[in-house]
Write a protein that holds these residues in place. Structure first.
Motif, short mmCIF file in Angstrom:
data_model
loop_
_atom_site.label_atom_id
_atom_site.label_comp_id
_atom_site.label_asym_id
_atom_site.label_seq_id
_atom_site.Cartn_x
_atom_site.Cartn_y
_atom_site.Cartn_z
N ASP A 100 0.76 -1.11 0.00
CA ASP A 100 0.00 0.15 -0.02
C ASP A 100 0.96 1.27 0.06
OD1 ASP A 100 -2.14 -1.90 0.12
OD2 ASP A 100 -2.84 -0.76 1.97
N ALA A 101 0.42 2.30 -0.87
CA ALA A 101 1.14 3.50 -0.75
C ALA A 101 0.99 4.41 0.65
CB ALA A 101 0.55 4.26 -1.89
N ILE A 102 2.07 4.89 1.05
CA ILE A 102 1.93 5.55 2.34
C ILE A 102 1.26 7.12 2.12
CG2 ILE A 102 2.96 6.29 4.25
CD1 ILE A 102 4.72 4.03 4.08
N PRO A 103 0.23 7.32 2.68
CA PRO A 103 -0.34 8.66 2.28
C PRO A 103 0.33 9.82 2.63
CG PRO A 103 -1.94 7.48 3.68
CD PRO A 103 -0.62 6.69 3.83
N VAL A 132 4.35 10.84 8.48
CA VAL A 132 5.56 11.75 8.37
C VAL A 132 6.66 11.07 7.26
CG1 VAL A 132 7.33 12.97 9.35
CG2 VAL A 132 5.22 12.74 10.51
N HIS A 133 7.00 11.58 6.00
CA HIS A 133 7.88 10.96 5.28
C HIS A 133 9.40 11.64 5.34
CE1 HIS A 133 4.86 9.40 2.20
NE2 HIS A 133 4.09 9.94 3.11
N LYS A 175 8.72 4.62 -4.16
CA LYS A 175 7.21 5.00 -4.57
C LYS A 175 6.33 5.18 -3.19
CE LYS A 175 7.14 3.46 -9.23
NZ LYS A 175 6.47 2.34 -10.28
N HIS A 176 7.08 4.96 -2.03
CA HIS A 176 6.35 5.13 -0.66
C HIS A 176 5.44 3.75 -0.66
CE1 HIS A 176 8.19 9.40 -0.61
NE2 HIS A 176 7.62 9.39 -1.98
N GLU A 177 5.60 2.77 -1.29
CA GLU A 177 4.88 1.46 -1.10
C GLU A 177 5.60 0.84 -0.06
OE1 GLU A 177 3.86 1.19 -6.01
OE2 GLU A 177 5.49 0.06 -4.87
#
Length: 199
Positions: free
Chosen positions: A144-147, A153-154, A181-183
């Motif tokens: 899942d992609a992280i919102p 917090v990215h 891709k922040h997956e």
């Protein structure tokens, strides 16, 4: 007595023929038992003609070659960090510790085992990723992609540390590793702690 004389007389004759055969062996048809003896003798002579050290070195060469081939197979077939399944890959908190009491604004330090940190801008690379902190949200399912929102917090520049500011009270912080891709890499690459934020 006559029979005994005949036997005694025949013995020298056979001995003479044998001596002559040894001196100049004529071609003859041999029995199967003779052939087996000759074959065994030749095989033994051929083995004995090879020096003992050469035979040992030959065995060592064959054994060494087999070991070398096995090592090459292991080395070339070893999985990359992204494929490792030894249970050592994952993320961990350096600070704060689980159950810590912290001020409203506090530093965080994060670590990863097995994988390497890489900025998201460098694109997908096997065995790499970057940190995220999920506030009061838990583990992000694998794939899942992280919102991008206030509770996710990215750290897309491959940072190992940063700073959070939270409202007073108890909060859960989930450290979540993900790819460029922040997956999310899922539960195996997540670690959750609880902190108590002072008023």
């Amino acid at each position: 007595r006559t029979a005994a004389l005949r036997v005694a007389a025949s013995k020298p004759a056979r001995g003479t023929r044998r001596a002559a055969a040894r001196a100049t062996p004529p071609p003859r048809a041999s029995s199967s038992s003779d052939d087996e003896k000759d074959s065994s003798s030749e095989s033994s002579d051929s083995r004995s003609s090879i020096p003992w050290t050469d035979r040992v070195n030959s065995r060592r060469f064959v054994l060494g070659g087999a070991v070398s081939a096995a090592m090459t197979l292991v080395m070339t077939g070893a999985p990359s960090p992204a494929a490792a399944k030894d249970g050592k890959n994952g993320v961990y908190w350096i600070s704060p510790k689980d159950g810590a009491t912290v001020p409203s604004k506090f530093p965080v330090k994060m670590g990863v085992k097995g994988y390497e940190l890489a900025p998201a801008s460098e694109g997908l690379q096997e065995g790499t990723g970057h940190h995220h902190i999920v506030v009061d949200g838990g583990v992000v399912p694998k794939g899942d992609a992280i919102p991008f929102d206030a509770t996710h917090v990215h750290f897309g520049k491959a940072q190992k540390e940063g700073e959070l500011e939270l409202s007073p009270g108890q909060h859960t912080l989930t450290l979540q590793f993900a790819n460029a891709k922040h997956e999310s890499f899922g539960k195996k690459f997540a670690s959750t702690i609880t902190v108590n934020v002072q008023p």
